[in-house]
Design a protein around this motif. Structure first.
Motif, mmCIF file in Angstrom:
data_model
loop_
_atom_site.group_PDB
_atom_site.id
_atom_site.type_symbol
_atom_site.label_atom_id
_atom_site.label_comp_id
_atom_site.label_asym_id
_atom_site.label_seq_id
_atom_site.Cartn_x
_atom_site.Cartn_y
_atom_site.Cartn_z
ATOM 1 N N SER A 1 0.837 -1.201 0.000
ATOM 2 C CA SER A 1 0.000 0.000 0.000
ATOM 3 C C SER A 1 0.868 1.245 0.000
ATOM 4 O O SER A 1 1.920 1.274 0.629
ATOM 5 C CB SER A 1 -0.918 0.000 1.223
ATOM 6 N N ASP B 1 -2.121 -3.410 -1.689
ATOM 7 C CA ASP B 1 -3.121 -3.037 -2.677
ATOM 8 C C ASP B 1 -3.143 -4.130 -3.744
ATOM 9 O O ASP B 1 -2.116 -4.770 -4.011
ATOM 10 C CB ASP B 1 -2.772 -1.704 -3.347
ATOM 11 N N LYS C 1 -4.755 -5.045 -7.765
ATOM 12 C CA LYS C 1 -5.453 -4.616 -8.975
ATOM 13 C C LYS C 1 -5.617 -5.832 -9.874
ATOM 14 O O LYS C 1 -4.676 -6.607 -10.054
ATOM 15 C CB LYS C 1 -4.652 -3.531 -9.690
ATOM 16 N N ALA D 1 -10.123 -3.386 -11.712
ATOM 17 C CA ALA D 1 -10.689 -3.125 -10.385
ATOM 18 C C ALA D 1 -9.523 -3.074 -9.413
ATOM 19 O O ALA D 1 -8.555 -3.830 -9.549
ATOM 20 C CB ALA D 1 -11.670 -4.218 -9.988
ATOM 21 N N TRP E 1 -8.336 -2.668 -5.165
ATOM 22 C CA TRP E 1 -8.630 -2.657 -3.733
ATOM 23 C C TRP E 1 -7.387 -2.135 -3.026
ATOM 24 O O TRP E 1 -6.281 -2.554 -3.331
ATOM 25 C CB TRP E 1 -8.942 -4.066 -3.221
ATOM 26 N N GLU E 2 -7.593 -1.230 -2.070
ATOM 27 C CA GLU E 2 -6.469 -0.634 -1.351
ATOM 28 C C GLU E 2 -6.500 -1.044 0.114
ATOM 29 O O GLU E 2 -7.562 -1.289 0.680
ATOM 30 C CB GLU E 2 -6.524 0.896 -1.467
ATOM 31 N N LEU F 1 -5.573 -3.720 1.783
ATOM 32 C CA LEU F 1 -6.008 -5.058 2.194
ATOM 33 C C LEU F 1 -5.049 -5.550 3.277
ATOM 34 O O LEU F 1 -3.841 -5.550 3.070
ATOM 35 C CB LEU F 1 -5.973 -6.025 1.005
ATOM 36 N N LEU G 1 -9.683 -14.246 -0.974
ATOM 37 C CA LEU G 1 -10.473 -13.186 -1.593
ATOM 38 C C LEU G 1 -11.262 -13.818 -2.734
ATOM 39 O O LEU G 1 -10.677 -14.372 -3.663
ATOM 40 C CB LEU G 1 -9.577 -12.084 -2.166
ATOM 41 N N LEU H 1 -13.564 -12.989 -5.794
ATOM 42 C CA LEU H 1 -13.923 -11.850 -6.633
ATOM 43 C C LEU H 1 -15.220 -12.142 -7.367
ATOM 44 O O LEU H 1 -15.391 -13.213 -7.959
ATOM 45 C CB LEU H 1 -12.811 -11.567 -7.636
ATOM 46 N N SER I 1 -16.374 -6.868 -6.929
ATOM 47 C CA SER I 1 -16.219 -6.814 -5.478
ATOM 48 C C SER I 1 -15.355 -7.979 -5.011
ATOM 49 O O SER I 1 -15.188 -8.970 -5.727
ATOM 50 C CB SER I 1 -17.587 -6.877 -4.791
ATOM 51 N N ALA I 2 -14.822 -7.844 -3.799
ATOM 52 C CA ALA I 2 -13.988 -8.894 -3.212
ATOM 53 C C ALA I 2 -14.575 -9.265 -1.854
ATOM 54 O O ALA I 2 -14.741 -8.396 -0.992
ATOM 55 C CB ALA I 2 -12.546 -8.424 -3.052
ATOM 56 N N LYS J 1 -13.911 -10.976 1.549
ATOM 57 C CA LYS J 1 -12.731 -11.323 2.334
ATOM 58 C C LYS J 1 -13.051 -12.442 3.325
ATOM 59 O O LYS J 1 -14.089 -12.401 3.973
ATOM 60 C CB LYS J 1 -12.228 -10.093 3.105
#
Length: 105
Positions: free
Chosen positions: A30, A65, A67, A76, A78-79, A81, A89, A91, A101-102, A104
């Motif tokens: 991140s 993060d 992608k 898509a 996600w940051e 994580l 995850l 998806l 969407s993910a 978790k």
């Protein structure tokens, strides 16, 4: 047993339930400001398939993060994580909103 002893806390699985193949997956620390190389390499993660992401035991960073890119170029991201707490995850793609969407675990 041997493999588990060497596993990093951040190891996780990505399960593709989007209905479409994923061409690229990038995972970077991140706030690094750039993406590391595509972890799929030349492979594609087809719908219904899973991909295991492994980290070195010495890796201490928990926040990452991710992608993903579809074969049509859509992406898509996600940051932040917390991969020290996430083992899987899943998806999914919502056809009506166009959002990936993910989930978790």
């Amino acid at each position: 047993m041997h493999g588990a002893a060497l596993a990093g806390d951040q190891d996780f699985s990505i399960v593709n339930k989007t209905g479409y193949p994923l061409k690229h997956i990038y995972v970077s620390e991140s706030h690094s400001g750039s993406w590391d190389e595509d972890i799929l390499g030349r492979d594609v993660l087809n719908d219904g398939e899973a991909f295991d992401v492994a980290f070195g035991k010495a890796e201490k960073t928990c926040k990452w993060d991710m992608k993903v890119a579809y074969d049509d170029g859509e992406t898509a991201v996600w940051e932040n994580l917390d991969l020290c707490k996430i083992s899987k995850l899943t998806l999914k793609w919502n056809k009506s909103t166009g959002v990936t969407s993910a989930i978790k675990e």
